[in-house]
Each structure stands twice: as structure tokens, then as C-alpha cells.
Enzyme design. Sequence first.
Site, PDB file in Angstrom:
ATOM      1  CB  ILE A 202      -0.688   0.175   1.379  1.00 48.09           C
ATOM      2  CG1 ILE A 202      -1.568  -1.359   1.688  1.00 48.09           C
ATOM      3  CG2 ILE A 202      -1.846   1.168   1.148  1.00 48.09           C
ATOM      4  CD1 ILE A 202      -2.130  -1.449   2.943  1.00 48.09           C
ATOM      5  CG  HIS A 203       2.934   2.938  -3.173  1.00 36.32           C
ATOM      6  ND1 HIS A 203       2.676   1.907  -3.984  1.00 36.32           N
ATOM      7  CD2 HIS A 203       3.357   4.028  -3.914  1.00 36.32           C
ATOM      8  CE1 HIS A 203       2.773   2.207  -4.988  1.00 36.32           C
ATOM      9  NE2 HIS A 203       3.250   3.407  -5.275  1.00 36.32           N
ATOM     10  NE  ARG A 204      -0.423   3.817  -7.991  1.00 34.76           N
ATOM     11  CZ  ARG A 204      -0.029   4.099  -8.990  1.00 34.76           C
ATOM     12  NH1 ARG A 204      -0.105   5.550  -9.330  1.00 34.76           N
ATOM     13  NH2 ARG A 204       0.728   3.553  -9.751  1.00 34.76           N
ATOM     14  NE  ARG A 235       2.385   8.255   0.277  1.00 42.33           N
ATOM     15  CZ  ARG A 235       2.946   8.232  -0.798  1.00 42.33           C
ATOM     16  NH1 ARG A 235       4.346   8.716  -1.146  1.00 42.33           N
ATOM     17  NH2 ARG A 235       2.433   7.158  -2.032  1.00 42.33           N
ATOM     18  CG  ASP A 275      -1.441   1.111  -3.617  1.00 43.63           C
ATOM     19  OD1 ASP A 275      -0.315   0.828  -3.479  1.00 43.63           O
ATOM     20  OD2 ASP A 275      -1.839   2.058  -2.495  1.00 43.63           O
TER      21      ASP A 275
END
Length: 353
Positions: A202-204, A235, A275
Site C-alpha cells: 500500500i503506497h499510493r 508514507r 495498489d
Amino acid sequence: MKIITVVGARPQFIKAAPVSRELRKYFDEKLVHTGQHYDDNMSKIFFEELGIPLPDYNLKIGSGSHGKMTGEMLEKLEEIYINEKPDCVLVYGDTNSTLAGALAASKLLIPVIHVEAGLRSYNKAMPEEQNRILTDNISKLLLVPTVDAEKNLKNEGITEGVYNIGDVMYDAVLMFKEISKSKEYLLEDLNILPNKYILTTIHRAENTNDINRLKNIIEALNESNEVVILPLHPRTKKFVSDYGLTFNENIKIIEPIGYLEMLMLESNAKKIVTDSGGVQKEAYFMGKPCITMRDETEWVETVEVGWNIIVGTDKYAIIDAINNFNPKSKQELIFGDGRASEKIVELLKKLMK
């Protein structure tokens, strides 16, 4: 011929590995690292593991707003181009580094080569989509990875300088898949068995920066009743903390990992939930069902052949896909034959005559 290659983000390091290896057999290549990904776990380790030559220039831009980051890159890249006088500039993908590398070259009338041209998600709210479209429109050579990408450019009136060479990421996977088996000790360290876990990334920003979307994703993973391996992006980690979200015991959080470790975890996963655009492709290369937590994808081919399902961030759609999504069709060679890097060199040598 002198080529300047601009990289700055994790996927670009991976793409540069096989391409730089081929380019340097025939051409003078200078590598510029913008520093867009500046964490050691997400940049330096890639150069070391993948045998990519150390950058001739490291701009050390780091993070910031899109405008600030791109502006600083433009200023520093322009200076390098003027001093180095390259015959062309090569950029990858759809990051701010891509756009800055291409725009600085175009302003100086230096031909731009865009590797992974023609991709479209048709969501112009995404910074990546803006970067793709702008870069394609100022590039001299547009090297597309798939038939659909070629069609996208044709629909936009771009037909000159377009070549379907296949996907350089497929080259990289074929190049490093066997070596990645040396990282299988990680399975033992995590106390997991092959094909008994879900691998998640998950990073978007569209997911991490929205508390409702991120909450839905984490709740779905928590309630999936599966062992989930989650290399946690810095992030994402920050927003999880800021929002006060928590993970259940079935989720094993690990630090960001190198490319070889990632390939190994992908090849041994039961399914992949992500993602990431790059991970969607890697899932396909590894023959793993992919569940994409976005509202659209630039890799529509993987959906069309039934190996990728788009679920957005609907909690119940994610859980249902984890439990029930299984491809029914055989895989096709939709990303070329694994010789994209060689084809780039063959094309450049031909065009030089």
C-alpha cells in the site's frame, strides 16, 4: 552516442538494470539519480543488489510538493544536459523525475526516449497520468510495452516514433528471478510457508492520504482470515499512525525490502493485493492472482485476460476477492518476450545509420 538516463524512483531502478547493461555495450551512458526516493531501503539497496552502475550524478532532491520537486529537478538537469551535451535523454515511466527529465531535454531540443510510453489510466487527477501524457507528447521515441499502449497513443494522434518493444520489467524479472531464491531464508524468519500467505503493498497517495480508503483497506486485511505479509512504505506507516489505525495479529508488518526479497515473496505468495502498478505486472509475471486496490489501472491487459481484478477500496470487495478470486484462463505473453532491452539497443543502432 552519448545517452543520459534519468531515474529517481524504485520502479525505475529496476527497469534500468537490464537496459543499462545493454546500452553500455555500445553507447556512452550517463546515469542521473534525481533522489526522488531517498531512503536507503528504497534506493541505494537497489543499485547494490541489481548491479546498476552508481549514478554519475545524484541530485538529492528528496521529497516535497510536486511543483517544488519538479522545478528543482528541471534546474539541475538543465545544467547537466548543457555540460554533458547528450545526443538523447532516456526516461522511464510516469514519475516527477520522468517529466522533469523529458521537459528539461525538450527545452534544449535534445531528443527524448520514453520507455513505457502510452500507458493510460484515464484518471487525470493522478499525478502519474499527467506525467505520462505530457512526457509522451514531447518524446521523439515512444517505446510502448503492450498493444493497448500503442492503441492509446494512436487514439491521441501520436503515431510517429512509436515502437512496441515489450516490457523492460519482464526483462528484469527474468534476469533476477533465479537469484531471488537466495532470499528464501526470509520465509523462515517470518515463520511462513510458501503459498500460505497474501502479499500486500500500500503506497499510493490516493489511498494513504484518505483516512476512509486506508481504513477500509486495513479492516479488509484484518478480517481476511489470511496471513498477510505487508512491507510497510514509510508514507503509509506515517498515515496509519496519524489516523490511529491498527493491524490484527494475522498481519505481519515488515520494513521496506529490496527488489530480490520482493521477487521472492511474490513468487511464493498465494495471492497479491496491491495498489502498485509495478507489482500488478510482477504478479502476472509470477503467475499469481492480483487484487488491485485502485479505481482503475494502467495495466488493463492483466484485467482483460482475467489475472487481475480491480476492487477499489471497498472493504467487502477486497475480502471477497481474497477469498474467491481465482483466474480461469491460461496466461498469455502480453508483455513481450523478455528482450525489450536488446530491442532498445537494436532500434537505436538502426536509427543511427
